[in-house]
Design a protein around this motif. Structure first.
Motif, PDB file in Angstrom:
ATOM      1  N   ALA A 276     -50.347  -0.904 -64.855  1.00 60.43           N
ATOM      2  CA  ALA A 276     -49.160  -0.773 -65.293  1.00 60.43           C
ATOM      3  C   ALA A 276     -48.273  -1.746 -64.859  1.00 60.43           C
ATOM      4  N   VAL A 277     -48.171  -2.272 -63.617  1.00 64.44           N
ATOM      5  CA  VAL A 277     -47.466  -3.352 -63.141  1.00 64.44           C
ATOM      6  C   VAL A 277     -47.836  -4.563 -63.544  1.00 64.44           C
TER       7      VAL A 277
ATOM      8  N   GLU B 131     -46.595  -8.848 -67.673  1.00 64.95           N
ATOM      9  CA  GLU B 131     -46.667  -9.770 -69.014  1.00 64.95           C
ATOM     10  C   GLU B 131     -45.574  -9.604 -70.018  1.00 64.95           C
ATOM     11  N   LEU B 132     -45.182  -8.406 -69.883  1.00 59.87           N
ATOM     12  CA  LEU B 132     -44.401  -7.776 -71.162  1.00 59.87           C
ATOM     13  C   LEU B 132     -42.634  -7.693 -71.045  1.00 59.87           C
ATOM     14  N   SER B 133     -42.298  -7.710 -69.800  1.00 63.00           N
ATOM     15  CA  SER B 133     -41.015  -7.318 -69.465  1.00 63.00           C
ATOM     16  C   SER B 133     -40.301  -8.518 -68.489  1.00 63.00           C
ATOM     17  N   THR B 134     -39.360  -8.000 -67.918  1.00 64.33           N
ATOM     18  CA  THR B 134     -38.604  -8.732 -67.050  1.00 64.33           C
ATOM     19  C   THR B 134     -38.927  -9.019 -65.774  1.00 64.33           C
ATOM     20  N   ASP B 135     -38.445 -10.026 -64.902  1.00 60.05           N
ATOM     21  CA  ASP B 135     -39.038 -10.216 -63.439  1.00 60.05           C
ATOM     22  C   ASP B 135     -39.032  -9.244 -62.603  1.00 60.05           C
ATOM     23  N   ASP B 136     -37.771  -8.133 -62.843  1.00 60.32           N
ATOM     24  CA  ASP B 136     -37.591  -7.094 -61.782  1.00 60.32           C
ATOM     25  C   ASP B 136     -38.493  -5.891 -62.272  1.00 60.32           C
ATOM     26  N   SER B 137     -38.985  -5.827 -63.310  1.00 60.85           N
ATOM     27  CA  SER B 137     -39.745  -4.799 -64.172  1.00 60.85           C
ATOM     28  C   SER B 137     -41.091  -4.377 -63.286  1.00 60.85           C
ATOM     29  N   PRO B 138     -41.925  -5.335 -62.852  1.00 62.49           N
ATOM     30  CA  PRO B 138     -42.975  -4.973 -61.977  1.00 62.49           C
ATOM     31  C   PRO B 138     -42.762  -4.022 -61.033  1.00 62.49           C
ATOM     32  N   ARG B 139     -41.534  -4.602 -60.010  1.00 64.61           N
ATOM     33  CA  ARG B 139     -41.362  -3.949 -58.839  1.00 64.61           C
ATOM     34  C   ARG B 139     -40.662  -2.368 -59.182  1.00 64.61           C
ATOM     35  N   PHE B 140     -39.868  -2.430 -60.294  1.00 64.22           N
ATOM     36  CA  PHE B 140     -39.330  -1.241 -60.789  1.00 64.22           C
ATOM     37  C   PHE B 140     -40.719  -0.152 -61.213  1.00 64.22           C
ATOM     38  N   VAL B 141     -41.618  -0.506 -62.055  1.00 66.40           N
ATOM     39  CA  VAL B 141     -42.819   0.173 -62.480  1.00 66.40           C
ATOM     40  C   VAL B 141     -43.462   0.419 -61.157  1.00 66.40           C
ATOM     41  N   ASN B 142     -43.780  -0.364 -60.477  1.00 67.50           N
ATOM     42  CA  ASN B 142     -44.620   0.045 -58.982  1.00 67.50           C
ATOM     43  C   ASN B 142     -43.950   1.169 -58.254  1.00 67.50           C
ATOM     44  N   GLY B 143     -42.472   0.861 -58.096  1.00 70.43           N
ATOM     45  CA  GLY B 143     -41.675   2.015 -57.250  1.00 70.43           C
ATOM     46  C   GLY B 143     -41.582   3.382 -57.963  1.00 70.43           C
ATOM     47  N   VAL B 144     -41.733   3.405 -59.261  1.00 67.64           N
ATOM     48  CA  VAL B 144     -41.542   4.779 -59.748  1.00 67.64           C
ATOM     49  C   VAL B 144     -43.071   5.345 -59.812  1.00 67.64           C
ATOM     50  N   LEU B 145     -44.062   4.611 -60.301  1.00 67.96           N
ATOM     51  CA  LEU B 145     -45.360   5.214 -60.343  1.00 67.96           C
ATOM     52  C   LEU B 145     -45.794   5.392 -58.774  1.00 67.96           C
ATOM     53  N   GLY B 146     -45.494   4.667 -57.987  1.00 65.34           N
ATOM     54  CA  GLY B 146     -45.856   4.843 -56.640  1.00 65.34           C
ATOM     55  C   GLY B 146     -45.336   6.345 -56.102  1.00 65.34           C
ATOM     56  N   ARG B 147     -44.106   6.550 -56.290  1.00 66.05           N
ATOM     57  CA  ARG B 147     -43.535   7.969 -56.054  1.00 66.05           C
ATOM     58  C   ARG B 147     -44.356   9.138 -56.708  1.00 66.05           C
ATOM     59  N   ILE B 148     -44.556   8.813 -58.041  1.00 67.10           N
ATOM     60  CA  ILE B 148     -45.344   9.752 -58.536  1.00 67.10           C
ATOM     61  C   ILE B 148     -46.586  10.050 -58.286  1.00 67.10           C
ATOM     62  N   GLY B 149     -47.259   8.595 -57.786  1.00 70.54           N
ATOM     63  CA  GLY B 149     -48.784   8.757 -57.330  1.00 70.54           C
ATOM     64  C   GLY B 149     -48.810   9.536 -56.102  1.00 70.54           C
ATOM     65  N   THR B 150     -47.724   9.480 -55.068  1.00 73.34           N
ATOM     66  CA  THR B 150     -47.812  10.331 -54.156  1.00 73.34           C
ATOM     67  C   THR B 150     -47.897  11.560 -53.979  1.00 73.34           C
ATOM     68  N   ILE B 151     -47.591  12.268 -55.265  1.00 76.29           N
ATOM     69  CA  ILE B 151     -47.559  13.603 -55.447  1.00 76.29           C
ATOM     70  C   ILE B 151     -48.608  14.036 -56.573  1.00 76.29           C
TER      71      ILE B 151
END
Length: 151
Positions: free
Chosen positions: A117-118, A123-143
């Protein structure tokens, strides 16, 4: 013994990464057109003017669509400071695929779902998007284990 030919617009020798990207593109297009992604997918699978659609792309689009309400509730809860309406539509499509793979794609390890996803966000979005996607999925991944037990 006759061999059956695969449907001309299904399958194909493409990687899972390419299949994920195609799923994100279809989810994004459906959101932009305010239409159902599975309907869009069905139109494309039968069309001769589009590239073949991998079975994994079909699985992702159908899976995300079937669980969209649950996925969006999780995203709204874990995307700190962001509403779904405020997120870039590409990021939302990437996150939906990522959450689906995290929680319902049993053959995809959690770190792979997040990394893919990151990569799509890069590839497809803004420079800030990978960090945002990683943060959201990382939080969900912990649970994720707890979520899989109740979803």
């Amino acid at each position: 013994m006759p061999t059956s030919k695969p449907h001309p617009n299904r399958g194909g020798a493409i990687s899972r990464r390419q299949a994920r990207r195609r799923a994100v593109e279809m989810l994004y297009e459906a959101a932009q057109r305010d239409t159902d992604a599975v309907t869009l997918l069905a139109d494309r699978v039968g069309a001769t003017e589009v590239d073949p659609i991998a079975d994994y792309t079909i699985s992702l689009v159908e899976g995300v669509t079937a669980r969209k309400t649950q996925i969006d509730e999780l995203l709204a809860e874990h995307a700190q400071g962001w509403t779904l309406e405020r997120m870039p539509k590409v990021d939302l499509a990437v996150l939906r695929v990522g959450v689906y793979e995290l929680l319902w794609a049993e053959d995809v390890p959690d770190p792979v779902a997040i990394d893919e996803a990151v990569g799509l966000a890069k590839e497809l979005s803004t420079d800030d998007s990978p960090r945002f996607v990683n943060g959201v999925l990382g939080r969900i991944g912990t649970i994720a284990d707890r979520l899989r037990a109740v979803l």
